[in-house]
Design a protein around this motif. Sequence first.
Motif, PDB file in Angstrom:
ATOM      1  N   GLY A   9     -23.148 -48.500 -38.475  1.00  0.00           N
ATOM      2  CA  GLY A   9     -21.726 -48.222 -38.579  1.00  0.00           C
ATOM      3  C   GLY A   9     -21.342 -46.990 -37.786  1.00  0.00           C
ATOM      4  O   GLY A   9     -22.163 -46.307 -37.198  1.00  0.00           O
ATOM      5  N   SER A  10     -20.062 -46.707 -37.796  1.00  0.00           N
ATOM      6  CA  SER A  10     -19.553 -45.534 -37.090  1.00  0.00           C
ATOM      7  C   SER A  10     -19.383 -44.392 -38.079  1.00  0.00           C
ATOM      8  O   SER A  10     -19.417 -44.597 -39.298  1.00  0.00           O
ATOM      9  N   GLU A  11     -19.186 -43.203 -37.575  1.00  0.00           N
ATOM     10  CA  GLU A  11     -18.998 -42.036 -38.428  1.00  0.00           C
ATOM     11  C   GLU A  11     -17.817 -42.282 -39.375  1.00  0.00           C
ATOM     12  O   GLU A  11     -16.865 -42.965 -39.008  1.00  0.00           O
ATOM     13  N   PRO A  12     -17.871 -41.726 -40.585  1.00  0.00           N
ATOM     14  CA  PRO A  12     -16.822 -41.996 -41.571  1.00  0.00           C
ATOM     15  C   PRO A  12     -15.468 -41.376 -41.238  1.00  0.00           C
ATOM     16  O   PRO A  12     -14.449 -41.767 -41.810  1.00  0.00           O
ATOM     17  N   ILE A  13     -15.449 -40.421 -40.322  1.00  0.00           N
ATOM     18  CA  ILE A  13     -14.185 -39.842 -39.865  1.00  0.00           C
ATOM     19  C   ILE A  13     -14.200 -39.785 -38.341  1.00  0.00           C
ATOM     20  O   ILE A  13     -15.254 -39.751 -37.716  1.00  0.00           O
ATOM     21  N   THR A  14     -13.037 -39.768 -37.761  1.00  0.00           N
ATOM     22  CA  THR A  14     -12.927 -39.753 -36.310  1.00  0.00           C
ATOM     23  C   THR A  14     -12.624 -38.344 -35.810  1.00  0.00           C
ATOM     24  O   THR A  14     -12.254 -37.452 -36.586  1.00  0.00           O
ATOM     25  N   THR A  15     -12.743 -38.180 -34.517  1.00  0.00           N
ATOM     26  CA  THR A  15     -12.380 -36.915 -33.892  1.00  0.00           C
ATOM     27  C   THR A  15     -10.904 -36.611 -34.154  1.00  0.00           C
ATOM     28  O   THR A  15     -10.536 -35.467 -34.424  1.00  0.00           O
ATOM     29  N   ALA A  16     -10.074 -37.637 -34.116  1.00  0.00           N
ATOM     30  CA  ALA A  16      -8.635 -37.450 -34.372  1.00  0.00           C
ATOM     31  C   ALA A  16      -8.386 -36.970 -35.801  1.00  0.00           C
ATOM     32  O   ALA A  16      -7.522 -36.116 -36.024  1.00  0.00           O
ATOM     33  N   ASP A  17      -9.147 -37.498 -36.771  1.00  0.00           N
ATOM     34  CA  ASP A  17      -9.016 -37.040 -38.165  1.00  0.00           C
ATOM     35  C   ASP A  17      -9.323 -35.549 -38.275  1.00  0.00           C
ATOM     36  O   ASP A  17      -8.588 -34.802 -38.921  1.00  0.00           O
ATOM     37  N   VAL A  18     -10.410 -35.135 -37.641  1.00  0.00           N
ATOM     38  CA  VAL A  18     -10.828 -33.728 -37.704  1.00  0.00           C
ATOM     39  C   VAL A  18      -9.804 -32.845 -37.002  1.00  0.00           C
ATOM     40  O   VAL A  18      -9.414 -31.794 -37.532  1.00  0.00           O
ATOM     41  N   TRP A  21      -6.772 -32.441 -39.214  1.00  0.00           N
ATOM     42  CA  TRP A  21      -7.060 -31.599 -40.382  1.00  0.00           C
ATOM     43  C   TRP A  21      -7.235 -30.132 -39.984  1.00  0.00           C
ATOM     44  O   TRP A  21      -6.751 -29.227 -40.653  1.00  0.00           O
ATOM     45  N   ALA A  22      -7.947 -29.904 -38.875  1.00  0.00           N
ATOM     46  CA  ALA A  22      -8.249 -28.535 -38.446  1.00  0.00           C
ATOM     47  C   ALA A  22      -7.158 -27.938 -37.560  1.00  0.00           C
ATOM     48  O   ALA A  22      -7.266 -26.791 -37.131  1.00  0.00           O
ATOM     49  N   LYS A  23      -6.144 -28.725 -37.271  1.00  0.00           N
ATOM     50  CA  LYS A  23      -5.032 -28.289 -36.431  1.00  0.00           C
ATOM     51  C   LYS A  23      -5.494 -27.857 -35.031  1.00  0.00           C
ATOM     52  O   LYS A  23      -5.141 -26.806 -34.528  1.00  0.00           O
ATOM     53  N   VAL A  24      -6.318 -28.720 -34.426  1.00  0.00           N
ATOM     54  CA  VAL A  24      -6.761 -28.529 -33.051  1.00  0.00           C
ATOM     55  C   VAL A  24      -5.848 -29.369 -32.175  1.00  0.00           C
ATOM     56  O   VAL A  24      -5.743 -30.579 -32.372  1.00  0.00           O
ATOM     57  N   GLU A  25      -5.181 -28.732 -31.213  1.00  0.00           N
ATOM     58  CA  GLU A  25      -4.142 -29.431 -30.463  1.00  0.00           C
ATOM     59  C   GLU A  25      -4.559 -29.942 -29.082  1.00  0.00           C
ATOM     60  O   GLU A  25      -3.852 -30.738 -28.490  1.00  0.00           O
ATOM     61  N   ASN A  26      -5.686 -29.506 -28.556  1.00  0.00           N
ATOM     62  CA  ASN A  26      -6.080 -29.993 -27.234  1.00  0.00           C
ATOM     63  C   ASN A  26      -7.389 -30.763 -27.328  1.00  0.00           C
ATOM     64  O   ASN A  26      -8.039 -30.786 -28.355  1.00  0.00           O
ATOM     65  N   SER A  27      -7.764 -31.379 -26.230  1.00  0.00           N
ATOM     66  CA  SER A  27      -8.978 -32.200 -26.229  1.00  0.00           C
ATOM     67  C   SER A  27     -10.160 -31.496 -25.564  1.00  0.00           C
ATOM     68  O   SER A  27     -11.186 -32.128 -25.321  1.00  0.00           O
ATOM     69  N   ASP A  28     -10.030 -30.211 -25.291  1.00  0.00           N
ATOM     70  CA  ASP A  28     -11.110 -29.466 -24.654  1.00  0.00           C
ATOM     71  C   ASP A  28     -12.369 -29.405 -25.519  1.00  0.00           C
ATOM     72  O   ASP A  28     -13.476 -29.290 -25.010  1.00  0.00           O
ATOM     73  N   GLU A  29     -12.203 -29.469 -26.824  1.00  0.00           N
ATOM     74  CA  GLU A  29     -13.314 -29.295 -27.757  1.00  0.00           C
ATOM     75  C   GLU A  29     -13.782 -30.607 -28.383  1.00  0.00           C
ATOM     76  O   GLU A  29     -14.503 -30.589 -29.372  1.00  0.00           O
ATOM     77  N   ASP A  30     -13.405 -31.743 -27.826  1.00  0.00           N
ATOM     78  CA  ASP A  30     -13.754 -33.035 -28.437  1.00  0.00           C
ATOM     79  C   ASP A  30     -15.259 -33.247 -28.558  1.00  0.00           C
ATOM     80  O   ASP A  30     -15.739 -33.795 -29.555  1.00  0.00           O
ATOM     81  N   LEU A  36     -20.178 -31.876 -34.322  1.00  0.00           N
ATOM     82  CA  LEU A  36     -20.032 -31.309 -35.663  1.00  0.00           C
ATOM     83  C   LEU A  36     -19.882 -32.409 -36.722  1.00  0.00           C
ATOM     84  O   LEU A  36     -20.392 -32.262 -37.842  1.00  0.00           O
ATOM     85  N   ILE A  37     -19.211 -33.490 -36.383  1.00  0.00           N
ATOM     86  CA  ILE A  37     -19.071 -34.603 -37.326  1.00  0.00           C
ATOM     87  C   ILE A  37     -20.451 -35.114 -37.730  1.00  0.00           C
ATOM     88  O   ILE A  37     -20.765 -35.252 -38.914  1.00  0.00           O
ATOM     89  N   THR A  38     -21.301 -35.349 -36.743  1.00  0.00           N
ATOM     90  CA  THR A  38     -22.633 -35.887 -37.022  1.00  0.00           C
ATOM     91  C   THR A  38     -23.501 -34.883 -37.766  1.00  0.00           C
ATOM     92  O   THR A  38     -24.122 -35.213 -38.782  1.00  0.00           O
ATOM     93  N   ASP A 135     -13.738 -30.387 -44.468  1.00  0.00           N
ATOM     94  CA  ASP A 135     -13.711 -28.938 -44.718  1.00  0.00           C
ATOM     95  C   ASP A 135     -14.872 -28.222 -44.034  1.00  0.00           C
ATOM     96  O   ASP A 135     -14.693 -27.149 -43.445  1.00  0.00           O
ATOM     97  N   LEU A 136     -16.072 -28.804 -44.115  1.00  0.00           N
ATOM     98  CA  LEU A 136     -17.242 -28.168 -43.493  1.00  0.00           C
ATOM     99  C   LEU A 136     -17.118 -28.149 -41.971  1.00  0.00           C
ATOM    100  O   LEU A 136     -17.419 -27.136 -41.332  1.00  0.00           O
ATOM    101  N   ILE A 137     -16.641 -29.226 -41.387  1.00  0.00           N
ATOM    102  CA  ILE A 137     -16.449 -29.271 -39.926  1.00  0.00           C
ATOM    103  C   ILE A 137     -15.431 -28.216 -39.500  1.00  0.00           C
ATOM    104  O   ILE A 137     -15.649 -27.491 -38.526  1.00  0.00           O
ATOM    105  N   THR A 138     -14.331 -28.114 -40.234  1.00  0.00           N
ATOM    106  CA  THR A 138     -13.304 -27.126 -39.906  1.00  0.00           C
ATOM    107  C   THR A 138     -13.859 -25.715 -39.996  1.00  0.00           C
ATOM    108  O   THR A 138     -13.635 -24.885 -39.111  1.00  0.00           O
ATOM    109  N   TYR A 139     -14.608 -25.442 -41.046  1.00  0.00           N
ATOM    110  CA  TYR A 139     -15.213 -24.118 -41.207  1.00  0.00           C
ATOM    111  C   TYR A 139     -16.159 -23.811 -40.043  1.00  0.00           C
ATOM    112  O   TYR A 139     -16.097 -22.738 -39.441  1.00  0.00           O
ATOM    113  N   ARG A 140     -17.028 -24.760 -39.724  1.00  0.00           N
ATOM    114  CA  ARG A 140     -17.995 -24.546 -38.618  1.00  0.00           C
ATOM    115  C   ARG A 140     -17.292 -24.438 -37.278  1.00  0.00           C
ATOM    116  O   ARG A 140     -17.708 -23.680 -36.412  1.00  0.00           O
TER     117      ARG A 140
END
Length: 147
Positions: A9-18, A21-30, A36-38, A135-140
């Motif tokens: 299967g695929s990761e339970p959340i997407t890059t767009a979800d993160v 949630w984390a209020k990241v507005e550009n795609s430089d850090e995708d 971080l998701i994995t 929450d953990l991804i946002t913190y990291r």
Amino acid sequence: MSILISESGSEPITTADVKAWAKVENSDEDTLVLSLITSCRKEIESYTKNVLLAQTWQTECISDKGQTVFYSPRIAVNGATVTVDDVAYTDFALDKSKGRVRLNTQYYGDEVILIEWDIVTNNTSFAALKQALLDLITYRFYNRGLY
């Protein structure tokens, strides 16, 4: 000792979800967000013993002490297959709620017992684990310079 054989299967959340949630507005850090998701998912799975993706684990031991009870490395066991010295073994009881296999025969020689665990997502804890993952991804993400 148990090892992870496969994940499906695929990761339970997407890059767009993160990013939402984390209020990241550009795609430089995708790429960073995806890694971080994995890594955060695996950390949460290791800590809680619950999985967010269906997984197959394998436990192998040598039956020198007559051990008959074996526990899954993760919670929410869907099924198990057992082999003893590469021969399918069917005389066992699987307790899915406890993640436990009990062999109905004791082995005292040097037979190799191999258990393959089919582990699924625990639906009762999925939402909470998904939120913990966000929450953990946002913190990291925002504290990556501190490590």
